[in-house]
Design an enzyme around this catalytic site. Structure first.
Site, mmCIF file in Angstrom:
data_model
loop_
_atom_site.group_PDB
_atom_site.id
_atom_site.type_symbol
_atom_site.label_atom_id
_atom_site.label_comp_id
_atom_site.label_asym_id
_atom_site.label_seq_id
_atom_site.Cartn_x
_atom_site.Cartn_y
_atom_site.Cartn_z
ATOM 1 N N GLN A 50 -2.082 -7.863 -6.014
ATOM 2 C CA GLN A 50 -2.491 -6.983 -5.331
ATOM 3 C C GLN A 50 -1.812 -5.567 -6.167
ATOM 4 O O GLN A 50 -0.789 -4.951 -5.427
ATOM 5 C CB GLN A 50 -1.977 -6.940 -4.017
ATOM 6 C CG GLN A 50 -2.368 -5.859 -3.024
ATOM 7 C CD GLN A 50 -3.521 -6.026 -2.474
ATOM 8 O OE1 GLN A 50 -4.107 -7.095 -1.836
ATOM 9 N NE2 GLN A 50 -4.477 -5.009 -2.578
ATOM 10 N N PHE A 51 -2.517 -5.296 -6.995
ATOM 11 C CA PHE A 51 -1.993 -4.207 -7.774
ATOM 12 C C PHE A 51 -1.970 -2.766 -7.138
ATOM 13 O O PHE A 51 -1.105 -2.104 -7.427
ATOM 14 C CB PHE A 51 -2.752 -3.907 -9.360
ATOM 15 C CG PHE A 51 -4.011 -3.297 -9.268
ATOM 16 C CD1 PHE A 51 -4.251 -1.979 -9.521
ATOM 17 C CD2 PHE A 51 -5.225 -4.172 -8.737
ATOM 18 C CE1 PHE A 51 -5.445 -1.567 -9.619
ATOM 19 C CE2 PHE A 51 -6.308 -3.528 -8.735
ATOM 20 C CZ PHE A 51 -6.528 -2.262 -8.983
ATOM 21 N N THR A 52 -2.784 -2.727 -6.192
ATOM 22 C CA THR A 52 -2.814 -1.412 -5.201
ATOM 23 C C THR A 52 -1.546 -1.044 -4.532
ATOM 24 O O THR A 52 -1.428 -0.309 -3.847
ATOM 25 C CB THR A 52 -4.149 -1.305 -4.413
ATOM 26 O OG1 THR A 52 -3.900 -2.651 -3.512
ATOM 27 C CG2 THR A 52 -5.340 -1.364 -5.126
#
Length: 155
Positions: free
Chosen positions: A81-83
């Protein structure tokens, strides 16, 4: 490294790759949304994984949150979940520059997953960088946010 840990009765992730549908499912345990930065080191990864594995957030026979993932024989669904590294301090569109190099972040994410496997936790994953559909049956709800860095959340 940043993690949103959700205690679940069930969780799943699905995605498509090269025209083939893929999925992973867990029952009781955690769905972990993991943001891995390129500058995370092995010590930070190990410390965070151990912290989550040993969190006492599952109910004992008296209904008190007193048991860990190991104690209940729970599983982990680990989803990249890079966000989680989005900077929303200016404007209305998140800046994702702090997410770091995807190649290095994927290595860090893989190391995090291996820490769970090494501790004997049934561990499933999504596909790093893929567009995925995540289903979460949050139990409680219990949702914890953990970070190895100073996480400025001001808007």
């Amino acid at each position: 490294m940043r993690v949103v840990a959700q205690r679940v009765t069930a969780g799943s992730v699905s995605w498509e790759s090269a025209g083939t549908e893929h999925s992973a499912t867990v029952g009781r345990g955690f769905v972990l949304l993991v943001g891995a930065a390129g500058d995370d080191d092995s010590n930070a990864v190990r410390r965070l994984a151990d912290k989550i594995i040993d969190l006492r957030v599952f109910a004992d026979e008296a209904g008190k949150m007193n048991l860990s993932l190991v104690d209940v024989g729970g599983a982990a669904l680990v989803v990249s979940q890079f966000t989680l590294f989005a900077d929303m301090s200016k404007g209305r569109r998140p800046s994702l520059l702090k997410a770091g190099d995807p190649g290095r972040a994927e290595q860090v994410y893989g190391e995090f997953v291996r820490q769970f496997q090494a501790r004997g936790i049934e561990t499933h994953t999504g596909s790093f960088g893929a567009d995925m559909l995540v289903r979460i049956e949050n139990d409680g709800p219990v949702t914890l946010v953990l970070s190895t860095d100073a996480w400025a959340t001001r808007v």
